[in-house]
Design a protein around this motif. Structure first.
Motif, PDB file in Angstrom:
ATOM      1  N   ALA A  13     -12.063   7.888  13.414  1.00  0.00           N
ATOM      2  CA  ALA A  13     -11.337   6.671  13.445  1.00  0.00           C
ATOM      3  C   ALA A  13     -10.922   6.106  12.049  1.00  0.00           C
ATOM      4  CB  ALA A  13     -12.276   5.531  14.042  1.00  0.00           C
ATOM      5  N   SER A  14     -11.667   6.660  11.033  1.00  0.00           N
ATOM      6  CA  SER A  14     -10.800   6.053   9.839  1.00  0.00           C
ATOM      7  C   SER A  14      -9.720   7.252   9.504  1.00  0.00           C
ATOM      8  CB  SER A  14     -11.829   6.211   8.643  1.00  0.00           C
ATOM      9  OG  SER A  14     -12.429   7.740   8.595  1.00  0.00           O
ATOM     10  N   ALA A  15      -9.700   8.228   9.982  1.00  0.00           N
ATOM     11  CA  ALA A  15      -8.461   9.158   9.730  1.00  0.00           C
ATOM     12  C   ALA A  15      -7.357   8.461  10.526  1.00  0.00           C
ATOM     13  CB  ALA A  15      -8.846  10.528  10.498  1.00  0.00           C
ATOM     14  N   ARG A  16      -7.537   7.773  11.669  1.00  0.00           N
ATOM     15  CA  ARG A  16      -6.590   7.139  12.527  1.00  0.00           C
ATOM     16  C   ARG A  16      -6.070   5.890  11.716  1.00  0.00           C
ATOM     17  NH1 ARG A  16      -9.751   8.863  16.761  1.00  0.00           N
ATOM     18  NH2 ARG A  16     -10.966   7.287  16.964  1.00  0.00           N
ATOM     19  N   VAL A  17      -6.840   5.402  10.811  1.00  0.00           N
ATOM     20  CA  VAL A  17      -6.497   4.009  10.213  1.00  0.00           C
ATOM     21  C   VAL A  17      -5.590   4.684   9.116  1.00  0.00           C
ATOM     22  CG1 VAL A  17      -7.314   2.453   8.373  1.00  0.00           C
ATOM     23  CG2 VAL A  17      -8.812   2.883  10.445  1.00  0.00           C
ATOM     24  N   LEU A  18      -5.731   5.832   8.284  1.00  0.00           N
ATOM     25  CA  LEU A  18      -4.966   6.100   7.355  1.00  0.00           C
ATOM     26  C   LEU A  18      -3.402   6.600   7.910  1.00  0.00           C
ATOM     27  CD1 LEU A  18      -7.331   8.312   5.235  1.00  0.00           C
ATOM     28  CD2 LEU A  18      -6.562   5.941   4.878  1.00  0.00           C
ATOM     29  N   ALA A  19      -3.625   7.239   9.101  1.00  0.00           N
ATOM     30  CA  ALA A  19      -2.205   7.581   9.954  1.00  0.00           C
ATOM     31  C   ALA A  19      -1.515   6.270  10.118  1.00  0.00           C
ATOM     32  CB  ALA A  19      -2.747   8.599  10.980  1.00  0.00           C
ATOM     33  N   GLY A  20      -2.187   5.246  10.631  1.00  0.00           N
ATOM     34  CA  GLY A  20      -1.389   4.059  10.697  1.00  0.00           C
ATOM     35  C   GLY A  20      -1.013   3.048   9.665  1.00  0.00           C
ATOM     36  N   LEU A  21      -1.067   3.397   8.556  1.00  0.00           N
ATOM     37  CA  LEU A  21      -0.827   2.664   7.445  1.00  0.00           C
ATOM     38  C   LEU A  21       0.709   2.530   7.504  1.00  0.00           C
ATOM     39  CD1 LEU A  21      -2.916   4.274   4.477  1.00  0.00           C
ATOM     40  CD2 LEU A  21      -3.150   1.797   5.402  1.00  0.00           C
ATOM     41  N   GLY A  22       1.051   1.360   7.499  1.00  0.00           N
ATOM     42  CA  GLY A  22       2.554   0.994   7.499  1.00  0.00           C
ATOM     43  C   GLY A  22       3.146   0.758   8.686  1.00  0.00           C
ATOM     44  N   THR A  23       2.334   0.907   9.912  1.00  0.00           N
ATOM     45  CA  THR A  23       2.966   1.016  11.092  1.00  0.00           C
ATOM     46  C   THR A  23       2.028  -0.058  11.696  1.00  0.00           C
ATOM     47  OG1 THR A  23       0.955   2.285  12.165  1.00  0.00           O
ATOM     48  CG2 THR A  23       3.050   3.236  10.877  1.00  0.00           C
ATOM     49  N   ILE A 168      -5.462  -3.384   1.302  1.00  0.00           N
ATOM     50  CA  ILE A 168      -4.462  -3.567   0.201  1.00  0.00           C
ATOM     51  C   ILE A 168      -3.463  -2.521   0.391  1.00  0.00           C
ATOM     52  CG2 ILE A 168      -4.139  -3.208  -2.384  1.00  0.00           C
ATOM     53  CD1 ILE A 168      -7.249  -4.157  -2.511  1.00  0.00           C
ATOM     54  N   LYS A 169      -3.552  -1.311   0.751  1.00  0.00           N
ATOM     55  CA  LYS A 169      -2.262  -0.361   0.733  1.00  0.00           C
ATOM     56  C   LYS A 169      -1.264  -0.792   1.962  1.00  0.00           C
ATOM     57  CE  LYS A 169      -0.565   3.618  -0.010  1.00  0.00           C
ATOM     58  NZ  LYS A 169       0.138   3.992  -1.289  1.00  0.00           N
ATOM     59  N   HIS A 170      -2.014  -1.329   3.094  1.00  0.00           N
ATOM     60  CA  HIS A 170      -1.282  -1.600   4.150  1.00  0.00           C
ATOM     61  C   HIS A 170      -0.597  -3.042   3.955  1.00  0.00           C
ATOM     62  CE1 HIS A 170       0.150  -1.751   8.501  1.00  0.00           C
ATOM     63  NE2 HIS A 170      -0.196  -3.213   8.601  1.00  0.00           N
ATOM     64  N   TRP A 171      -1.332  -4.016   3.703  1.00  0.00           N
ATOM     65  CA  TRP A 171      -0.815  -5.477   3.302  1.00  0.00           C
ATOM     66  C   TRP A 171      -0.014  -5.555   1.939  1.00  0.00           C
ATOM     67  CZ3 TRP A 171      -5.282  -5.764   6.968  1.00  0.00           C
ATOM     68  CH2 TRP A 171      -4.742  -5.732   8.250  1.00  0.00           C
ATOM     69  N   ASN A 172       0.076  -5.010   1.194  1.00  0.00           N
ATOM     70  CA  ASN A 172       0.698  -5.119  -0.061  1.00  0.00           C
ATOM     71  C   ASN A 172       2.192  -5.396   0.062  1.00  0.00           C
ATOM     72  OD1 ASN A 172       1.200  -4.996  -2.790  1.00  0.00           O
ATOM     73  ND2 ASN A 172       1.904  -2.695  -2.872  1.00  0.00           N
ATOM     74  N   GLY A 173       2.365  -6.639  -0.458  1.00  0.00           N
ATOM     75  CA  GLY A 173       3.828  -7.532  -0.177  1.00  0.00           C
ATOM     76  C   GLY A 173       3.721  -8.419   0.864  1.00  0.00           C
ATOM     77  N   LEU A 174       2.735  -8.777   1.535  1.00  0.00           N
ATOM     78  CA  LEU A 174       2.453  -9.554   2.411  1.00  0.00           C
ATOM     79  C   LEU A 174       3.015 -10.928   1.984  1.00  0.00           C
ATOM     80  CD1 LEU A 174       1.703  -9.780   5.447  1.00  0.00           C
ATOM     81  CD2 LEU A 174      -0.771 -10.273   4.398  1.00  0.00           C
ATOM     82  N   ILE A 175       3.242 -11.421   0.745  1.00  0.00           N
ATOM     83  CA  ILE A 175       3.600 -12.700   0.158  1.00  0.00           C
ATOM     84  C   ILE A 175       5.011 -13.166   0.886  1.00  0.00           C
ATOM     85  CG2 ILE A 175       4.562 -11.705  -1.797  1.00  0.00           C
ATOM     86  CD1 ILE A 175       3.178 -15.152  -1.973  1.00  0.00           C
ATOM     87  N   ALA A 176       6.023 -11.992   1.154  1.00  0.00           N
ATOM     88  CA  ALA A 176       7.380 -12.225   1.621  1.00  0.00           C
ATOM     89  C   ALA A 176       7.051 -12.734   3.119  1.00  0.00           C
ATOM     90  CB  ALA A 176       7.980 -10.983   1.611  1.00  0.00           C
ATOM     91  N   GLN A 177       6.014 -12.511   3.616  1.00  0.00           N
ATOM     92  CA  GLN A 177       6.081 -13.270   5.061  1.00  0.00           C
ATOM     93  C   GLN A 177       5.601 -14.553   4.979  1.00  0.00           C
ATOM     94  OE1 GLN A 177       3.992 -11.122   8.306  1.00  0.00           O
ATOM     95  NE2 GLN A 177       4.302  -8.899   7.134  1.00  0.00           N
ATOM     96  N   PHE A 178       5.155 -15.335   4.225  1.00  0.00           N
ATOM     97  CA  PHE A 178       4.854 -16.594   3.833  1.00  0.00           C
ATOM     98  C   PHE A 178       6.283 -17.301   3.268  1.00  0.00           C
ATOM     99  CE2 PHE A 178       0.763 -14.975   3.730  1.00  0.00           C
ATOM    100  CZ  PHE A 178       0.053 -15.801   4.779  1.00  0.00           C
ATOM    101  N   SER A 179       7.293 -16.778   3.091  1.00  0.00           N
ATOM    102  CA  SER A 179       8.340 -17.725   2.684  1.00  0.00           C
ATOM    103  C   SER A 179       9.338 -18.091   3.829  1.00  0.00           C
ATOM    104  CB  SER A 179       9.334 -16.779   1.563  1.00  0.00           C
ATOM    105  OG  SER A 179       9.435 -15.562   2.193  1.00  0.00           O
TER     106      SER A 179
END
Length: 179
Positions: A13-23, A168-179
């Motif tokens: 399951a954790s391998a699937r998490v890594l594969a899903g980063l950014g998607t 942190i890796k996936h949601w880095n830059g999330l601040i842009a969605q609050f503007s």
């Protein structure tokens, strides 16, 4: 389930998490991975930035449950939510039980009486993670019928470093969605 079977499930399951980063597959994969450690009924992931309305990053509720747990929550009850209040202060990443964050007399307070009681939850625990630029993500695991045992809570705490790093890796830059 044996410890070996559980460990194998976590690795896959954790391998699937890594594969899903950014998607879009990331949040469902992360939820599935957490559930290999400890089963629970519902997940919701909210992102918080200061006093902005929280963003629903992911949830797995049915439509009627989603109306209360997400739609109504975003209309204002979040302002009294102990998880939200924790995100407004600098803190270390951690897993915490709602009842441990709740102020004295929480179960007599307005938030509980007008909102939380209607959720029907026996317990909620949340991974609180600062993903950068004052944005925090709370990954909530919820149960309707029983609380998490001390062992289950410890098991979830053990995966916090992985959950934190992936979030942190996936949601880095999330601040842009609050503007």
């Amino acid at each position: 389930m044996t410890d070996r079977t559980k460990l194998k499930g976590w690795h896959n399951a954790s391998a699937r998490v890594l594969a899903g980063l950014g998607t879009p597959e990331f949040a469902p994969a992360l939820t599935a991975a957490i559930r290999t450690i400890v089963p629970y009924e519902f997940t919701v992931i909210f992102a918080y930035y200061r006093d902005n309305r929280p963003l629903d990053m992911y949830d797995d509720f049915s439509a009627p449950k989603r109306k209360v747990m997400v739609d109504e929550y975003q209309e204002g009850p979040y302002l009294l939510d102990p998880f939200y209040l924790q995100t407004t202060q600098p803190s270390v990443p951690r897993l915490v039980r709602l009842r441990d964050l709740a102020p004295d007399r929480f179960y007599q307070a307005e938030y509980f009486r007008t909102y939380y009681e209607r959720t029907g939850l026996a317990e909620e625990v949340g991974f609180i993670i600062d993903v950068g630029e004052d944005v925090s993500v709370v990954i909530s695991a919820m149960r309707e019928h029983k609380v998490f045992s001390a062992r289950e809570f410890r098991d979830l705490e053990e995966i916090l470093p992985f959950v934190r790093a992936a979030a942190i890796k996936h949601w880095n830059g999330l601040i842009a969605q609050f503007s």
